[in-house]
Write a protein that holds these residues in place. Structure first.
Motif, short mmCIF file in Angstrom:
data_model
loop_
_atom_site.label_atom_id
_atom_site.label_comp_id
_atom_site.label_asym_id
_atom_site.label_seq_id
_atom_site.Cartn_x
_atom_site.Cartn_y
_atom_site.Cartn_z
N LEU A 6 -25.08 -39.94 76.23
CA LEU A 6 -24.36 -40.65 75.16
C LEU A 6 -25.30 -41.03 74.02
CD1 LEU A 6 -21.98 -42.77 77.36
CD2 LEU A 6 -21.33 -40.92 75.81
N ALA A 7 -26.54 -41.33 74.35
CA ALA A 7 -27.50 -41.74 73.32
C ALA A 7 -27.79 -40.63 72.31
CB ALA A 7 -28.80 -42.21 73.97
N GLY A 9 -25.74 -39.10 70.76
CA GLY A 9 -24.75 -39.20 69.69
C GLY A 9 -24.76 -40.52 68.97
N VAL A 56 -11.99 -25.03 70.14
CA VAL A 56 -11.95 -25.68 71.45
C VAL A 56 -11.76 -24.62 72.54
CG1 VAL A 56 -11.01 -27.81 70.45
CG2 VAL A 56 -9.43 -26.07 71.30
N LEU A 93 -20.23 -31.20 65.61
CA LEU A 93 -20.20 -30.97 67.06
C LEU A 93 -19.68 -32.21 67.78
CD1 LEU A 93 -23.73 -29.34 67.56
CD2 LEU A 93 -21.55 -28.18 67.19
N ILE A 94 -18.78 -32.02 68.73
CA ILE A 94 -18.40 -33.09 69.65
C ILE A 94 -18.81 -32.61 71.05
CG2 ILE A 94 -16.52 -34.46 70.62
CD1 ILE A 94 -15.08 -34.20 67.94
N LYS A 128 -21.55 -35.80 67.60
CA LYS A 128 -21.07 -36.95 68.35
C LYS A 128 -21.09 -36.58 69.83
CE LYS A 128 -19.82 -39.81 64.96
NZ LYS A 128 -20.14 -39.01 63.78
N VAL A 129 -21.24 -37.61 70.68
CA VAL A 129 -21.18 -37.37 72.13
C VAL A 129 -20.11 -38.27 72.72
CG1 VAL A 129 -22.46 -37.39 74.31
CG2 VAL A 129 -23.64 -36.77 72.19
N VAL A 130 -19.27 -37.71 73.58
CA VAL A 130 -18.25 -38.50 74.28
C VAL A 130 -18.55 -38.50 75.78
CG1 VAL A 130 -16.48 -38.09 72.53
CG2 VAL A 130 -16.69 -36.50 74.44
N GLU A 131 -17.99 -39.50 76.48
CA GLU A 131 -18.27 -39.65 77.90
C GLU A 131 -17.75 -38.45 78.71
OE1 GLU A 131 -16.41 -41.56 76.03
OE2 GLU A 131 -16.74 -43.70 76.39
N GLY A 133 -15.64 -36.36 80.97
CA GLY A 133 -14.21 -36.48 81.21
C GLY A 133 -13.41 -36.79 79.96
N LYS A 134 -14.10 -36.90 78.82
CA LYS A 134 -13.39 -37.16 77.56
C LYS A 134 -13.57 -35.99 76.59
CE LYS A 134 -12.23 -41.45 78.60
NZ LYS A 134 -10.82 -41.81 78.83
N GLY A 135 -14.08 -34.90 77.10
CA GLY A 135 -14.25 -33.71 76.28
C GLY A 135 -14.32 -32.51 77.21
N ASP A 136 -14.79 -31.37 76.71
CA ASP A 136 -14.98 -30.22 77.59
C ASP A 136 -16.23 -29.49 77.12
OD1 ASP A 136 -14.72 -28.37 79.54
OD2 ASP A 136 -12.92 -27.40 78.73
N TYR A 139 -16.93 -29.07 71.54
CA TYR A 139 -15.93 -28.71 70.54
C TYR A 139 -16.68 -28.60 69.21
CZ TYR A 139 -12.52 -30.38 74.03
OH TYR A 139 -11.78 -30.57 75.16
N LYS B 134 -9.31 -33.76 78.79
CA LYS B 134 -10.36 -32.99 78.09
C LYS B 134 -10.59 -33.56 76.69
CE LYS B 134 -10.78 -29.83 81.36
NZ LYS B 134 -12.01 -29.75 82.15
N GLY B 135 -10.05 -34.72 76.44
CA GLY B 135 -10.23 -35.37 75.15
C GLY B 135 -9.97 -36.85 75.33
N ARG B 217 -23.94 -45.29 61.90
CA ARG B 217 -24.49 -45.16 63.26
C ARG B 217 -25.98 -45.44 63.27
NH1 ARG B 217 -23.78 -39.42 65.94
NH2 ARG B 217 -23.98 -38.86 63.75
#
Lengths: 331, 331
Positions: A6-7, A9, A56, A93-94, A128-131, A133-136, A139, B134-135, B217
């Motif tokens: 996470l850091a 992002g 995606v 980027l996500i 950006k970075v997401v936790e 299970g909140k992305g794949d 993206y 996934k999001g 950020r």
């Protein structure tokens, strides 16, 4: 193993490290090296096309391409079909926490290669970075700027009755490759993922194109339905003339899908006056991406907003706008 | 209840319905109505700034703003600090299957309002849908184009020893509001989410700015560390002069965070010659977004690339680039 956290992002040290070790390393150019919140660009002209696309696709790597290549070619193609010369891309980027950094590196390398091939520069970016299970994994958004020099700009609103409709090769290959991957179906399924700017330049330099569009998501069916509505015309397609590979037809039968609704990532539909159609076809065939080009139909006065398919026996059926419920995350 | 399904992202009928019922309805303008793969734009000049940002903030709605407003103001601010007049934005949405359409509608309305306030137009867009899990409901990318008329362009590379450093108000409000929300901490925490283009225009029209950046950020700490490195200078901050609300200081103590590393979404750091600093401060204070502006430090020759904090008792400590591990998805 080096993983995205996470850091990475949060805009601090680890974000800076990603920028230096991956983005500047592989994508670096005089604009990206400015290192400010945006890139200062001096354009050769003030008439531009601006386009955006998020990617995606699942799986991220597939026969014929990967999400990085797709993200560059996708936006390059969107600019090219508008008659613009693609020059600059942004890269957003996500990332999902846990993505392996070597995997990210491979995607960035693929983006760099695709940018080089198409002559565009990645001039500004964001990560950006997401936790978990909140992305794949990843993206990607690319937005692009292209400049217009042509005297006329192709648009979905300019198709005229009598115009011929051409396509530069086999339809449905990208959609078929992705679906075959997902369903573990073996066979000769390779995405057509390719940059169209060179082929399109060749056509636009020599012929008065009315409408040009890349039939990506939603395939030929969605693209022609959009055009039929925008231009208030009917569109007649000739079944036997539409190039579709036999294995793609078979796969569609097996999965209950319509090949006309399958995505393409290296195809362009060109609509222009009947008089020049044969000459355009010959020109397209001289290009590596146009070897299997074909004239596939004609624009009609009626029925307005409708696309229909005719076969050699006189049979007709309407090609409706696809609903798309079976084709998620195709690009 | 109307929900987003995977088919909404497949480029067919349901995608078209979203475009007509939400995007064209709320964001519609002559460019978006072109309905092609990109927007054809005639710019007033060929010197532009191009910027991109993705927004993954959690929660999506917070005191003082929401993800829609943030997505517009964030990119508008990035363009403005580069000395550009923001004109055009793209909008890329990644929606999670199951998002309630009325919720999406509220976000689009918020985007429309923010665009109106800042005088920018959303001219091109894209929507993708990913499977549940996934999001996280909605991620937004905005890329933006602004035009440059100013004779000089502020850059992180132009801070000079002797320059004064100003900020337009209290620092850390956005980060504090998001963290308080997430941790269910009650108190007077409101994001500073605001468009800076108007205030910045006022400053740039009247003063020779060297460097300007919005400390989003990574907060003031990340922004000044970047500038110290880019300009190869030292940066001295004066602890007692830096405006931070008491409740934000308390929250930081409670959560073990540094207020200087907290994100801002309506603040700008301005670095310019000492001679004009007081006058700039007075000018900033005439603007609603500059009421609490302050001169917070000075650029030094040494130590190069280092930011340090001095207090009234002569104490000094280094303000390092934050690592950011406690501040995910802040914007």
């Amino acid at each position: 193993m080096d993983l995205i956290t996470l850091a990475h992002g949060a805009g601090g040290k680890l974000t800076a490290k990603l920028i230096d070790n991956l983005f500047k390393k592989y994508l670096g150019n005089e604009y990206l090296f400015q290192g400010d919140d945006g890139a200062v660009l001096s354009l050769p002209t003030s008439k531009i096309v601006f386009s955006t696309d998020s990617f995606v696709v699942s799986p991220r790597i597939f026969p014929g391409g990967d999400i990085g290549k797709l993200a560059v070619y996708g936006t390059v193609n969107d600019l090219a079909v508008m008659g613009a010369k693609p020059l600059f891309l942004s890269l957003g980027l996500i990332l999902e926490e846990g993505l392996m950094i070597p995997e990210l590196e491979r995607i960035i390398q693929s983006i760099a290669e695709a940018a080089k091939i198409t002559g565009v520069k990645i001039v500004t970016g964001d990560t950006k970075v997401v936790e978990k299970g909140k992305g794949d994994q990843i993206y990607i958004n690319t937005s692009g700027i292209g400049v217009i020099n042509a005297p006329f700009i192709p648009t979905g609103r300019a198709a005229k009755p009598g115009d011929k409709i051409l396509v530069n090769g086999f339809l449905g290959d990208h959609g078929a490759a992705i679906l075959a991957c997902r369903e573990n179906i073996t066979g000769d399924f390779i995405s057509d993922c390719a940059p169209l700017n060179d082929l399109i330049e060749l056509i636009l330099e020599n012929f008065p194109v009315h409408t040009m569009r890349d039939p990506s998501r939603g395939g030929l069916a969605a693209t022609l339905n959009e055009i039929a509505k925008q231009s208030r015309v009917g569109i007649e397609l000739w079944e036997e003339s539409i190039p579709i590979r036999p294995q793609v037809k078979t796969l569609c039968g097996y999965l209950g899908l319509d090949a006309f609704a399958l995505a393409n990532e290296g195809k362009v539909v060109v609509i222009l006056p009947s008089e020049v159609a044969t000459e355009v076809l010959e020109t397209m065939k001289t290009h590596p991406l146009g070897q299997n080009a074909a004239i596939i139909g004609e624009v009609k006065n009626e029925p307005q907003g409708i696309v229909y398919l005719k076969n050699a026996f006189g049979g007709e059926r309407i090609i409706d706008m696809p609903l798309g419920e079976n084709l998620p995350r195709i690009c």
